[in-house]
Design an enzyme around this catalytic site. Structure first.
Site, PDB file in Angstrom:
ATOM      1  N   ASN A  78       0.831  -1.186  -0.132  1.00 21.87           N
ATOM      2  CA  ASN A  78       0.023   0.012  -0.178  1.00 21.87           C
ATOM      3  C   ASN A  78       0.704   1.200  -0.002  1.00 21.87           C
ATOM      4  O   ASN A  78       0.296   2.458   0.311  1.00 21.87           O
ATOM      5  CB  ASN A  78      -0.898  -0.069   0.925  1.00 21.87           C
ATOM      6  CG  ASN A  78      -1.948  -1.263   1.492  1.00 21.87           C
ATOM      7  OD1 ASN A  78      -1.554  -2.013   2.032  1.00 21.87           O
ATOM      8  ND2 ASN A  78      -2.982  -1.267   0.242  1.00 21.87           N
ATOM      9  N   ILE A  85       1.080   6.896   0.073  1.00 22.37           N
ATOM     10  CA  ILE A  85       0.390   5.785   0.994  1.00 22.37           C
ATOM     11  C   ILE A  85      -0.979   5.540   0.460  1.00 22.37           C
ATOM     12  O   ILE A  85      -1.782   6.845   0.392  1.00 22.37           O
ATOM     13  CB  ILE A  85       0.337   6.231   2.488  1.00 22.37           C
ATOM     14  CG1 ILE A  85       1.787   6.588   2.891  1.00 22.37           C
ATOM     15  CG2 ILE A  85      -0.221   5.345   3.324  1.00 22.37           C
ATOM     16  CD1 ILE A  85       1.733   7.301   4.042  1.00 22.37           C
ATOM     17  N   CYS A  86      -1.623   4.569   0.257  1.00 21.61           N
ATOM     18  CA  CYS A  86      -2.909   4.416  -0.084  1.00 21.61           C
ATOM     19  C   CYS A  86      -3.736   3.787   1.365  1.00 21.61           C
ATOM     20  O   CYS A  86      -3.502   2.560   1.964  1.00 21.61           O
ATOM     21  CB  CYS A  86      -2.983   3.104  -1.200  1.00 21.61           C
ATOM     22  SG  CYS A  86      -4.734   2.668  -1.588  1.00 21.61           S
ATOM     23  N   LEU A  87      -4.353   4.891   1.927  1.00 26.08           N
ATOM     24  CA  LEU A  87      -5.066   4.738   2.902  1.00 26.08           C
ATOM     25  C   LEU A  87      -6.246   5.646   3.302  1.00 26.08           C
ATOM     26  O   LEU A  87      -6.265   6.624   2.761  1.00 26.08           O
ATOM     27  CB  LEU A  87      -4.353   4.969   4.160  1.00 26.08           C
ATOM     28  CG  LEU A  87      -4.606   4.790   5.425  1.00 26.08           C
ATOM     29  CD1 LEU A  87      -4.961   3.313   5.954  1.00 26.08           C
ATOM     30  CD2 LEU A  87      -3.604   5.123   6.676  1.00 26.08           C
TER      31      LEU A  87
END
Length: 153
Positions: A78, A85-87
């Site tokens: 992620n 950041i993939c969040l």
């Protein structure tokens, strides 16, 4: 004005009562340029690693989430090679889950949690994601190697 006083409050709280394994500070005289360090969690491939992050607080904070990225390379499904950041809590609705009630401490704790529990179904790095899903031993080995190479002091 509200933004500045809220940031001061958040920073002071992060200094006096930081979440376990997380430190955060002002990078220079500008209040909207922060740095943070997250310690890799025990029993994760990032254990004993120290990961540096950059936090840029937008003008519209807290109505817009801070931009946070890893400065230390990390092998994670992620987090991409640029440190993005993939969040969900880092994005505005409808795609994201950011709310003004959240704060920098909450975000850093969420990132720390993401490090311990990757989400292979919402990857930024497809190859690392499929490795995590279908060859976890190799993923753990690679992540540990990267941690030793880039995040050891």
């Amino acid at each position: 004005m509200q933004r500045a006083s809220r940031l001061k409050r958040e920073l002071s709280l992060l200094t006096t009562e930081p979440p376990p394994g997380i430190t955060c500070w002002q990078n220079d005289t500008q209040l909207d340029n922060l740095r943070a360090q997250i310690l890799g969690g025990a029993d994760t491939p990032y254990e004993k690693g120290i990961f540096d992050l950059e936090i840029v607080v937008p003008e519209r904070y807290p109505f817009e989430p801070p931009k946070i990225r890893f400065l230390t390379p990390i092998y994670h499904p992620n987090i991409d090679s640029a440190g993005r950041i993939c969040l969900d809590v880092l994005k505005l609705p409808p795609k994201g889950a950011w709310r003004p009630a959240l704060n920098i401490s909450t975000l850093l704790t969420s990132i720390q949690l993401l490090m311990a529990e990757p989400n292979p179904d919402d990857p930024l790095m497809a190859d690392i994601s499929s490795e995590y899903k279908y060859n976890k031993q190799l993923f753990l080995l690679n992540a540990k190697e990267w941690t030793e190479k880039y995040a050891s002091q």
